[in-house]
Design a protein around this motif. Sequence first.
Motif, mmCIF file in Angstrom:
data_model
loop_
_atom_site.group_PDB
_atom_site.id
_atom_site.type_symbol
_atom_site.label_atom_id
_atom_site.label_comp_id
_atom_site.label_asym_id
_atom_site.label_seq_id
_atom_site.Cartn_x
_atom_site.Cartn_y
_atom_site.Cartn_z
ATOM 1 N N THR A 80 0.830 -1.199 0.000
ATOM 2 C CA THR A 80 0.000 0.000 0.000
ATOM 3 C C THR A 80 0.869 1.257 0.000
ATOM 4 O OG1 THR A 80 -0.144 0.058 2.419
ATOM 5 C CG2 THR A 80 -1.896 -1.108 1.245
ATOM 6 N N LEU A 81 0.288 2.310 -0.522
ATOM 7 C CA LEU A 81 0.969 3.598 -0.620
ATOM 8 C C LEU A 81 0.012 4.677 -0.130
ATOM 9 C CD1 LEU A 81 3.083 5.611 -1.756
ATOM 10 C CD2 LEU A 81 2.063 5.289 -4.002
ATOM 11 N N GLU A 82 0.458 5.459 0.849
ATOM 12 C CA GLU A 82 -0.408 6.489 1.429
ATOM 13 C C GLU A 82 0.328 7.829 1.447
ATOM 14 O OE1 GLU A 82 -2.163 7.747 5.825
ATOM 15 O OE2 GLU A 82 -1.198 5.798 5.568
ATOM 16 N N VAL A 83 -0.361 8.885 1.006
ATOM 17 C CA VAL A 83 0.208 10.237 1.100
ATOM 18 C C VAL A 83 -0.088 10.747 2.508
ATOM 19 C CG1 VAL A 83 0.213 12.588 0.188
ATOM 20 C CG2 VAL A 83 -0.172 10.668 -1.361
ATOM 21 N N VAL A 84 0.957 10.886 3.316
ATOM 22 C CA VAL A 84 0.790 11.307 4.711
ATOM 23 C C VAL A 84 0.585 12.816 4.785
ATOM 24 C CG1 VAL A 84 1.861 11.350 7.001
ATOM 25 C CG2 VAL A 84 2.263 9.401 5.477
ATOM 26 N N SER A 85 1.468 13.563 4.097
ATOM 27 C CA SER A 85 1.388 15.022 4.133
ATOM 28 C C SER A 85 2.263 15.600 3.033
ATOM 29 C CB SER A 85 1.858 15.563 5.490
ATOM 30 O OG SER A 85 3.222 15.226 5.688
ATOM 31 N N LEU A 86 2.236 16.911 2.918
ATOM 32 C CA LEU A 86 3.140 17.620 2.014
ATOM 33 C C LEU A 86 4.146 18.378 2.857
ATOM 34 C CD1 LEU A 86 0.625 19.151 -0.541
ATOM 35 C CD2 LEU A 86 1.927 17.047 -0.774
ATOM 36 N N LYS A 87 5.384 18.364 2.438
ATOM 37 C CA LYS A 87 6.421 19.139 3.130
ATOM 38 C C LYS A 87 6.821 20.272 2.195
ATOM 39 C CE LYS A 87 11.024 18.741 5.229
ATOM 40 N NZ LYS A 87 11.792 19.640 4.340
ATOM 41 N N ASP A 88 6.437 21.493 2.561
ATOM 42 C CA ASP A 88 6.729 22.639 1.714
ATOM 43 C C ASP A 88 8.225 22.828 1.532
ATOM 44 O OD1 ASP A 88 4.074 23.139 1.472
ATOM 45 O OD2 ASP A 88 4.006 24.701 3.004
ATOM 46 N N VAL A 89 8.590 23.195 0.317
ATOM 47 C CA VAL A 89 9.977 23.557 0.051
ATOM 48 C C VAL A 89 10.102 25.038 0.370
ATOM 49 C CG1 VAL A 89 11.742 23.775 -1.731
ATOM 50 C CG2 VAL A 89 10.205 21.807 -1.719
ATOM 51 N N GLU A 90 11.131 25.393 1.112
ATOM 52 C CA GLU A 90 11.288 26.785 1.572
ATOM 53 C C GLU A 90 11.344 27.739 0.378
ATOM 54 O OE1 GLU A 90 11.323 27.848 4.739
ATOM 55 O OE2 GLU A 90 10.903 25.778 5.306
ATOM 56 N N GLU A 91 10.661 28.866 0.506
ATOM 57 C CA GLU A 91 10.628 29.873 -0.564
ATOM 58 C C GLU A 91 12.027 30.337 -0.952
ATOM 59 O OE1 GLU A 91 8.449 31.430 -2.610
ATOM 60 O OE2 GLU A 91 7.051 29.870 -2.045
ATOM 61 N N GLY A 92 12.910 30.398 0.067
ATOM 62 C CA GLY A 92 14.260 30.886 -0.194
ATOM 63 C C GLY A 92 15.113 29.923 -1.010
ATOM 64 N N ASP A 93 14.678 28.677 -1.126
ATOM 65 C CA ASP A 93 15.437 27.679 -1.865
ATOM 66 C C ASP A 93 15.180 27.876 -3.348
ATOM 67 O OD1 ASP A 93 16.820 25.532 -2.751
ATOM 68 O OD2 ASP A 93 15.402 24.021 -2.043
ATOM 69 N N GLU A 94 15.996 28.710 -3.973
ATOM 70 C CA GLU A 94 15.720 29.125 -5.333
ATOM 71 C C GLU A 94 16.404 28.244 -6.398
ATOM 72 O OE1 GLU A 94 13.613 32.219 -6.414
ATOM 73 O OE2 GLU A 94 12.955 30.934 -4.820
ATOM 74 N N LYS A 95 16.801 27.048 -6.007
ATOM 75 C CA LYS A 95 17.477 26.195 -6.989
ATOM 76 C C LYS A 95 16.790 24.847 -7.049
ATOM 77 C CE LYS A 95 22.087 28.206 -6.683
ATOM 78 N NZ LYS A 95 23.472 27.974 -6.263
ATOM 79 N N PHE A 96 16.877 24.236 -8.248
ATOM 80 C CA PHE A 96 16.447 22.845 -8.401
ATOM 81 C C PHE A 96 17.710 22.013 -8.459
ATOM 82 C CE2 PHE A 96 12.474 24.404 -10.699
ATOM 83 C CZ PHE A 96 11.683 24.188 -9.590
ATOM 84 N N GLU A 97 17.634 20.813 -7.903
ATOM 85 C CA GLU A 97 18.816 19.921 -7.962
ATOM 86 C C GLU A 97 18.899 19.296 -9.334
ATOM 87 O OE1 GLU A 97 18.410 17.177 -4.779
ATOM 88 O OE2 GLU A 97 18.301 18.737 -3.287
#
Length: 250
Positions: free
Chosen positions: A233-250
Amino acid sequence: MSIFTPTNQIRLTNVAVVRARRAGKRFEIACYRNKVMGWRSGSEKDIEEVLQTHTVFVNVSKGQVAKKEDLIKAFGTDDQTEICKMILSKGELQVSDKERHTQLEQMFRDIATIVAEKCVNPETKRPYTVILIERAMKDIHYSVKPNKSTKQQALEVIRQLKENMKIERAHMRLRLVLPQKEGKKLKEKLKPLMKVIESEDFHDQFEIVCLIDPGCFREIDELIRCETKGKGTLEVVSLKDVEEGDEKFE
């Protein structure tokens, strides 16, 4: 019959030209097609893969090579490779209208793909499809900037889309419950798709709580269903916001 070719002429074919103007003169370099944008975005780091030749021209199509004194006056050096790098990063890529249109279409799709991979609908906690993001980008009349990387533009698109739709850049926190028999083997296949494993529990079943990029959700869901034959089974527990200040994608 022999044909005389002046020593300051070099003939090249199937070439993409990048042009720059310095000290009142035009300078050009010869590059491989589809490599210039890769160099500018940082995905291509090997200069040998980008340049057809480490030579600076005044006219690539005529094969006319720039004079040493002109290079020193315009660039302060006669190091051809260094000058090529300067022109490559700041110069104007010469392409036909058809090539430009194809290039912009591809960049548009790439930007939409990045946005879809990194973002969710905060109400449903589910990722958006690439097609839906493309449609939303057309609705806001987003215009692709050919000299900016697709990752930079994806950040800009997210900011603009927030004004018109429910979209957030976030990681999804999932709880995976897997049968013990398939658990450890399946974990190795799932590992590359997870950003962070927050907890693991080995009892009657194998339970993992992890963070993922939204774009990996469907692949993880499909992998669990296929490998466990519907027992996992797969359950979405929550969303963890990415900080606004993190202006880069890996």
